[in-house]
Design a protein around this motif. Sequence first.
Motif, PDB file in Angstrom:
ATOM      1  N   ALA A 134      -7.821  -0.904  -0.006  1.00 17.68           N
ATOM      2  CA  ALA A 134      -7.978  -0.180  -0.966  1.00 17.68           C
ATOM      3  C   ALA A 134      -9.273  -0.369  -1.621  1.00 17.68           C
ATOM      4  O   ALA A 134      -9.705   0.823  -2.132  1.00 17.68           O
TER       5      ALA A 134
ATOM      6  N   THR B 261      -0.847  -2.040 -11.066  1.00 17.80           N
ATOM      7  CA  THR B 261      -0.730  -1.338 -12.318  1.00 17.80           C
ATOM      8  C   THR B 261      -0.263  -2.164 -13.470  1.00 17.80           C
ATOM      9  O   THR B 261       0.279  -3.128 -13.411  1.00 17.80           O
TER      10      THR B 261
ATOM     11  N   ALA C 184       2.208   4.788  -2.775  1.00 21.74           N
ATOM     12  CA  ALA C 184       2.103   5.403  -4.032  1.00 21.74           C
ATOM     13  C   ALA C 184       3.128   4.787  -5.008  1.00 21.74           C
ATOM     14  O   ALA C 184       4.024   4.117  -4.612  1.00 21.74           O
TER      15      ALA C 184
ATOM     16  N   LEU D  13      -3.403   0.026  -6.806  1.00 20.31           N
ATOM     17  CA  LEU D  13      -2.185  -0.211  -6.035  1.00 20.31           C
ATOM     18  C   LEU D  13      -1.186  -0.478  -6.975  1.00 20.31           C
ATOM     19  O   LEU D  13      -1.386  -0.905  -8.232  1.00 20.31           O
TER      20      LEU D  13
ATOM     21  N   HIS E  74      -7.055   7.235  -2.676  1.00 26.47           N
ATOM     22  CA  HIS E  74      -5.592   6.734  -2.752  1.00 26.47           C
ATOM     23  C   HIS E  74      -5.252   5.171  -2.168  1.00 26.47           C
ATOM     24  O   HIS E  74      -5.924   5.218  -0.938  1.00 26.47           O
ATOM     25  N   TYR E  75      -4.893   4.287  -3.134  1.00 22.63           N
ATOM     26  CA  TYR E  75      -4.396   4.462  -4.464  1.00 22.63           C
ATOM     27  C   TYR E  75      -5.398   3.344  -5.201  1.00 22.63           C
ATOM     28  O   TYR E  75      -5.406   2.439  -4.625  1.00 22.63           O
ATOM     29  N   ASP E  76      -5.934   3.940  -6.346  1.00 23.19           N
ATOM     30  CA  ASP E  76      -6.509   2.998  -7.148  1.00 23.19           C
ATOM     31  C   ASP E  76      -5.889   3.078  -8.434  1.00 23.19           C
ATOM     32  O   ASP E  76      -6.055   4.037  -9.306  1.00 23.19           O
TER      33      ASP E  76
ATOM     34  N   TYR F 240       0.976  -1.177   0.056  1.00 23.61           N
ATOM     35  CA  TYR F 240      -0.001  -0.081  -0.014  1.00 23.61           C
ATOM     36  C   TYR F 240       0.997   1.151   0.092  1.00 23.61           C
ATOM     37  O   TYR F 240       1.379   1.732   1.069  1.00 23.61           O
TER      38      TYR F 240
END
Length: 365
Positions: free
Chosen positions: A338, A318, A86, A314, A310-312, A84
């Motif tokens: 999340a 991506t 950025a 994780l 924050h954040y979708d 979890y």
Amino acid sequence: MSVPFLDLAAGLEELGGEVDAAFARVRDSGRYILGPEVEAFEREFAKYCGARHCVGVANGFDAIQLLLRAAGVGSGDEVLVPAYTAVATWMAVSAVGAVPVGVDVDARTWTLDPGRLEEAIGARTKAILPVHLFGLPADMGAIAQVAARHRLLVFEDAAQAHGAHYQGRTVGSLGRAAAFSFYPTKNLGALGDGGAVVTDDEEIADNVRLLHTYGWRARSDSEIKGLNSRLDELQAALLRVKLARLDDWNERRRRIANRYREALGDASEIALPFVPEWAEPVWHLFVISAEDPQAVRSRLERRGIGTLVHYDPLPHLTPAYRADGWSEGMFRVAEDLASRALSLPMHPQLSAEACGEVVAALLAS
Ligand SMILES: *Cc1c(COP(=O)(O)O)cnc(C)c1O
């Protein structure tokens, strides 16, 4: 009354003439790169963090990659990072040629779960890079114990936690070296990009200093191959003005968080952030947990209240990291958190009235 998620201009407006004076000072000095403002800021920020050295760099991402390189982390190494966070945390590890290895987080604090570290440690593991998520310090004591058993380096991604404390100690002085970001939305934010590496370690500081300007010790005489990643004089001058306000502004965030926590304590639909007894967070973000965050989000939106997620996705979900084999189900706790996360408006200039609007909208179901 509409309540924007953030109001960065209001912060600058509050600082008024001080910002103009700082900018004029730089403009008139004729020094725009690596001058007295950066030097002074580095001194002041190191002192603030309770560390011996600070090196200003271009952004938080570079701060992470430079501290890793400076500590000898690179190709072939693995670095343990929380699931979890950025994406910058993971990507800075990738940028030095190392492999970010995700570790699930604690369900109550949302930060790296020290109990899950051991299963992720392998022959190539070199370091652990916890993140002080949303302004809450990770459990550095427990992490340090595991690190000591396996002879791993511990760094801090402190991009969201300027001024937070762990067991009374300031974030930035809790590992071998720490990376800070001064992205405009952070608790200490520039009028553009900025970052810093903070450390007690003379050698790491020296290496970061070399690396951040082409490996130069003396001009043009590159000792090693570096890059160009500098904090500039204008940003440093502004950051000095804001550093003097940081504790005050963090305190205001704390008051807003307390208001939210008191007013929303009984709201059945949502769960509030947890603060362990060893932490003094600085509320970079105020993230609640809701069964149906999209529904809550739309309801607030209709009343003119801005929220963010924050954040979708994780980092591991991506496309960039799916390509490396990461997928759903690998970090059950982080993925579950999340799926329910919603960030409420949180900044020092958020008025009591605006805060009340957010609370009223959340309580009216
Ligand atoms: C903002 C952030 C970064 C990256 O900082 P930049 O200055 O945007 O490069 C790294 N890690 C975390 C946890 C962040 O929130």
